[in-house]
Design a protein around this motif. Structure first.
Motif, mmCIF file in Angstrom:
data_model
loop_
_atom_site.group_PDB
_atom_site.id
_atom_site.type_symbol
_atom_site.label_atom_id
_atom_site.label_comp_id
_atom_site.label_asym_id
_atom_site.label_seq_id
_atom_site.Cartn_x
_atom_site.Cartn_y
_atom_site.Cartn_z
ATOM 1 N N HIS A 5 4.055 13.299 -11.344
ATOM 2 C CA HIS A 5 3.149 12.809 -10.297
ATOM 3 C C HIS A 5 2.591 11.439 -10.671
ATOM 4 O O HIS A 5 2.501 10.542 -9.831
ATOM 5 N N ILE A 6 2.224 11.287 -11.926
ATOM 6 C CA ILE A 6 1.666 10.012 -12.379
ATOM 7 C C ILE A 6 2.737 8.933 -12.359
ATOM 8 O O ILE A 6 2.475 7.790 -11.953
ATOM 9 N N ALA A 7 3.948 9.270 -12.789
ATOM 10 C CA ALA A 7 5.032 8.290 -12.783
ATOM 11 C C ALA A 7 5.349 7.844 -11.353
ATOM 12 O O ALA A 7 5.562 6.648 -11.100
ATOM 13 N N LEU A 8 5.383 8.782 -10.418
ATOM 14 C CA LEU A 8 5.640 8.427 -9.021
ATOM 15 C C LEU A 8 4.532 7.536 -8.476
ATOM 16 O O LEU A 8 4.810 6.525 -7.814
ATOM 17 N N TRP A 9 3.288 7.884 -8.756
ATOM 18 C CA TRP A 9 2.164 7.071 -8.292
ATOM 19 C C TRP A 9 2.255 5.653 -8.867
ATOM 20 O O TRP A 9 2.054 4.671 -8.155
ATOM 21 N N ALA A 10 2.574 5.558 -10.158
ATOM 22 C CA ALA A 10 2.679 4.241 -10.796
ATOM 23 C C ALA A 10 3.822 3.432 -10.177
ATOM 24 O O ALA A 10 3.677 2.222 -9.934
ATOM 25 N N TRP A 11 4.974 4.078 -9.913
ATOM 26 C CA TRP A 11 6.102 3.389 -9.307
ATOM 27 C C TRP A 11 5.747 2.873 -7.907
ATOM 28 O O TRP A 11 6.088 1.750 -7.543
ATOM 29 N N LEU A 12 5.030 3.667 -7.134
ATOM 30 C CA LEU A 12 4.613 3.218 -5.806
ATOM 31 C C LEU A 12 3.632 2.051 -5.891
ATOM 32 O O LEU A 12 3.701 1.116 -5.075
ATOM 33 N N GLN A 13 2.759 2.076 -6.864
ATOM 34 C CA GLN A 13 1.822 0.968 -7.042
ATOM 35 C C GLN A 13 2.562 -0.314 -7.415
ATOM 36 O O GLN A 13 2.241 -1.396 -6.919
ATOM 37 N N VAL A 14 3.552 -0.196 -8.274
ATOM 38 C CA VAL A 14 4.341 -1.373 -8.672
ATOM 39 C C VAL A 14 5.076 -1.928 -7.462
ATOM 40 O O VAL A 14 5.119 -3.149 -7.254
ATOM 41 N N GLN A 15 5.656 -1.065 -6.665
ATOM 42 C CA GLN A 15 6.362 -1.531 -5.474
ATOM 43 C C GLN A 15 5.417 -2.250 -4.521
ATOM 44 O O GLN A 15 5.776 -3.290 -3.948
ATOM 45 N N GLU A 16 4.226 -1.710 -4.323
ATOM 46 C CA GLU A 16 3.258 -2.358 -3.436
ATOM 47 C C GLU A 16 2.871 -3.743 -3.931
ATOM 48 O O GLU A 16 2.676 -4.659 -3.134
ATOM 49 N N GLN A 17 2.748 -3.898 -5.243
ATOM 50 C CA GLN A 17 2.335 -5.179 -5.795
ATOM 51 C C GLN A 17 3.488 -6.192 -5.816
ATOM 52 O O GLN A 17 3.268 -7.386 -5.599
#
Length: 77
Positions: A56-68
């Motif tokens: 869950h944390i890895a997915l959240w981090a990946w989505l944050q990176v994509q947004e940035q």
């Protein structure tokens, strides 16, 4: 009788309540904590937590990176 009642009430008022006692810890656990070692139970709980929340944390981090990064990369696409 009245004298006995007064004495028991006064004695109850002067007693200091006992502080909350810590749970008993076995000596080997105390030694392990003193040396920075953890018990197998603590290690198991940490491992299970990482396994459960890691994805869950890895997915959240990946989505944050994509947004940035998307606004920065979008003009070059």
């Amino acid at each position: 009788m009245a004298d006995l009642d007064e004495e028991s009430n006064e004695a109850a008022e002067t007693q200091v309540p006992d502080p909350v006692k810590e749970p008993d810890v076995e000596p080997d656990q105390m030694a392990a904590h003193a040396h920075g070692k953890t018990s197998w139970r603590e290690e198991a709980y940490m491992t299970l937590g990482i396994v459960y929340y890691g994805g869950h944390i890895a997915l959240w981090a990946w989505l944050q990176v994509q947004e940035q990064l998307f606004p920065l990369v979008h003009p070059y696409m």
